[in-house]
Design a protein around this motif. Structure first.
Motif, short mmCIF file in Angstrom:
data_model
loop_
_atom_site.label_atom_id
_atom_site.label_comp_id
_atom_site.label_asym_id
_atom_site.label_seq_id
_atom_site.Cartn_x
_atom_site.Cartn_y
_atom_site.Cartn_z
N ALA A 210 0.73 -1.24 -0.11
CA ALA A 210 -0.12 -0.01 0.13
C ALA A 210 0.88 1.40 -0.13
O ALA A 210 1.99 1.38 0.46
CB ALA A 210 -0.94 0.06 1.19
N SER A 211 0.43 2.29 -0.72
CA SER A 211 1.13 3.52 -0.80
C SER A 211 0.18 4.59 -1.28
O SER A 211 -0.66 4.56 -1.71
CB SER A 211 2.12 3.43 -1.82
N ILE A 212 0.46 5.83 -0.62
CA ILE A 212 -0.30 7.19 -0.85
C ILE A 212 0.69 7.91 -1.96
O ILE A 212 1.86 8.19 -1.61
CB ILE A 212 -0.40 7.95 0.38
N ASP A 213 -0.16 8.19 -2.95
CA ASP A 213 0.87 8.51 -4.25
C ASP A 213 0.03 10.02 -4.53
O ASP A 213 -1.13 10.22 -4.32
CB ASP A 213 0.92 7.65 -5.36
N TYR A 214 0.75 10.93 -5.20
CA TYR A 214 0.49 11.95 -5.64
C TYR A 214 0.84 12.46 -7.18
O TYR A 214 1.96 11.90 -7.29
CB TYR A 214 0.52 13.14 -4.97
N ILE A 215 0.48 13.08 -8.00
CA ILE A 215 0.84 13.72 -9.18
C ILE A 215 0.33 15.04 -9.41
O ILE A 215 -0.90 15.31 -9.30
CB ILE A 215 0.36 12.83 -10.47
N LEU A 216 1.20 15.92 -9.44
CA LEU A 216 0.76 17.47 -10.15
C LEU A 216 1.21 17.67 -11.45
O LEU A 216 2.66 17.37 -11.79
CB LEU A 216 1.58 18.29 -9.25
N THR A 217 0.53 18.02 -12.43
CA THR A 217 0.62 18.08 -13.82
C THR A 217 0.43 19.48 -14.23
O THR A 217 -0.88 19.76 -14.13
CB THR A 217 0.16 17.08 -14.59
N LEU A 218 1.33 20.28 -14.59
CA LEU A 218 0.94 21.70 -15.17
C LEU A 218 1.46 21.52 -16.58
O LEU A 218 2.47 21.70 -17.27
CB LEU A 218 1.95 22.67 -14.38
N SER A 227 1.61 22.02 -27.10
CA SER A 227 1.55 22.19 -25.77
C SER A 227 2.60 21.44 -25.18
O SER A 227 3.21 20.48 -25.56
CB SER A 227 0.15 21.62 -25.29
N GLY A 228 2.87 21.70 -23.88
CA GLY A 228 4.22 21.20 -22.98
C GLY A 228 3.42 21.15 -21.47
O GLY A 228 2.71 21.66 -21.04
N PHE A 229 4.28 20.46 -20.91
CA PHE A 229 3.80 20.14 -19.31
C PHE A 229 5.28 19.77 -18.72
O PHE A 229 6.33 19.70 -19.14
CB PHE A 229 3.23 18.93 -19.39
N ILE A 230 5.10 20.19 -17.37
CA ILE A 230 6.10 19.69 -16.26
C ILE A 230 5.43 19.06 -15.20
O ILE A 230 4.16 19.32 -15.00
CB ILE A 230 6.85 21.01 -15.56
N GLU A 231 5.83 17.99 -14.50
CA GLU A 231 5.01 17.14 -13.85
C GLU A 231 6.02 16.49 -12.55
O GLU A 231 7.14 16.23 -12.58
CB GLU A 231 4.60 16.11 -14.37
N ASN A 232 5.33 16.38 -11.30
CA ASN A 232 5.99 16.12 -10.14
C ASN A 232 4.96 14.71 -9.50
O ASN A 232 3.98 14.99 -9.38
CB ASN A 232 6.26 16.91 -9.12
N GLN A 233 5.71 13.62 -9.50
CA GLN A 233 4.93 12.70 -9.12
C GLN A 233 5.63 11.79 -7.77
O GLN A 233 6.73 11.76 -7.68
CB GLN A 233 4.71 11.47 -10.14
N GLY A 234 4.96 11.74 -6.70
CA GLY A 234 5.31 11.16 -5.45
C GLY A 234 4.87 9.88 -4.96
O GLY A 234 3.66 9.64 -5.26
#
Length: 322
Positions: A210-218, A227-234
C-alpha cells in the motif's frame, strides 16, 4: 494531454447553459504525463493512449544496473453517462539486469489496472462569464473562480497474475493477486492556456504494498497544435518512496490524433531512474452523438433590462400613434 484545444473548448462551453458534454472538438489525452484528468472522453467515445519508453536504472547501495524498454497501453471508454469513463491501464517492461553476482533478463506486466472515473463537480456547468464592455482591466484581472477545480473520483483494481520483479519488495514478500485503488482528481483552468491537474491516490489498499501517491501536472498550450508540460509524481510506501520529475511536449496531428515525447528523472539513488519516450493517442468518435447545447437566456438583470426596454419602446410607439 491537457492541451490548449481542451482549454479553448471548455472556455466556450462555459458561455452556455448546458455543459454536461465531456466531448471536445480535439482529442483530449492524458499523455505524455502520468496524471489522470477530471473530464472524460465523452459518451460512446473510445480512445487509446500508447507509448514506448527507454528505462535506465541503477542502485547505489545494491550495486546493480538495469536498462531496457517499457511499453504503455491505456484504453478509455465513455459509457452510459457523459461524466463516466471506464479505463484500462497496462505497462509491460523488459530489461537487462546486471550486478556482481547476477546477469539476467527481466520481463513482466508491471501494471494491470482496471477502473472507472466519474466527474462529480464541473465548475463550468451553468456558468456564464460576460465581458465588461467598459473596462479592459476588469476583463483581464485575476479571477478567483479559476481556483475552483473540476472534481472527479476514481476506483480501480490492480491485477497481478505473474511474478513481478519490478515491485522493489524483498524476494520473500509476494504481491497480492488483486488489490484496490482509490483516487481523487482535481483540474483547474487558469485563463485560456494553463491547466493544473492534481491526483491524490491510495494504491494497493490493505496490502503490504500500500502507498499514498500524488501527481501534479501543469500544462501550457503554446498554439493550436503544440503544448508542453512539467510534472511531479510522489510515492510514499513501506517498500518504495520517491519523487519523480517529468517534462515533455505534445503535437496535435489532427482532431483525433496526438503524438508526444517526454523525459523523466527521480530524486533518489536507490534506485536512480531515468526514462525517455514517445507516444501516440487516437480516438474513435463514430458512435458519438452530439449533445445539444442551448444558449443561456441571460441573467436576471439582463432579463429585467430587456423587459424595461420593451416597455419603453411600447410607450414611444403608443405616443407616435396618438
Amino acid at each position: 494531454m491537457k492541451s490548449l484545444q481542451t482549454l479553448l473548448v471548455l472556455g466556450l462551453l462555459s458561455s452556455f447553459q448546458l455543459t454536461n458534454a465531456q466531448f471536445t472538438d480535439d482529442i483530449n489525452s492524458n499523455r505524455p504525463g502520468r496524471s489522470m484528468m477530471a473530464f472524460s472522453v465523452g459518451k460512446s467515445v473510445f480512445q487509446t493512449e500508447t507509448g514506448i519508453n527507454y528505462v535506465n536504472e541503477n542502485h547505489n547501495t545494491l550495486d546493480y544496473k538495469a536498462s531496457g524498454f517499457m511499453a504503455e497501453f491505456d484504453l478509455r471508454w465513455g459509457l452510459f453517462f457523459e461524466q463516466l469513463e471506464l479505463i484500462g491501464e497496462f505497462q509491460y517492461q523488459n530489461d537487462s539486469y546486471t550486478s556482481d553476482i547476477i546477469d539476467k533478463n527481466r520481463s513482466a506486466l508491471k501494471k494491470t489496472l482496471f477502473g472507472a472515473k466519474y466527474l462529480v463537480y464541473d465548475p463550468f456547468k451553468n456558468y456564464e462569464e460576460k465581458p465588461n464592455l467598459y473596462s479592459w482591466k476588469a476583463n483581464h484581472r485575476f479571477k478567483w473562480r479559476q481556483m475552483i477545480p473540476a472534481v472527479a473520483v476514481y476506483g480501480g483494481v490492480n491485477l497481478n497474475f505473474s511474478d513481478n520483479p519490478f515491485n522493489f519488495a524483498p524476494v520473500d514478500i509476494e504481491e497480492p493477486k488483486i488489490s484496490p485503488k482509490a483516487m481523487l482528481i482535481a483540474q483547474n483552468h487558469f485563463g485560456s492556456r494553463w491547466v493544473l491537474v492534481t491526483n491524490i491516490a491510495y494504491n494497493k489498499i490493505g496490502t503490504d504494498f500500500a502507498s499514498i501517491d500524488y501527481i501534479l501536472t501543469l500544462t501550457r498550450g503554446f498554439n493550436k497544435q503544440w503544448s508542453g508540460f512539467i510534472e511531479n509524481q510522489g510515492f510514499m510506501g513501506d517498500y518504495y518512496s520517491d519523487g519523480v520529475f517529468r517534462m515533455g511536449a505534445a503535437y496535435l496531428f489532427n482532431k483525433d490524433m496526438q503524438i508526444d515525447a517526454s523525459i523523466g528523472k527521480n530524486l533518489k539513488g536507490t534506485p536512480n531512474l531515468f526514462t525517455g519516450g514517445i507516444g501516440f493517442s487516437w480516438r474513435f468518435t463514430k458512435n458519438y452523438k452530439e449533445v445539444k447545447i442551448e444558449k443561456d437566456n441571460g441573467s436576471k438583470m439582463d432579463k429585467k433590462m430587456k423587459k424595461k426596454g420593451e416597455k419603453e419602446a411600447k410607450k414611444r410607439k403608443d405616443a407616435v400613434e396618438e
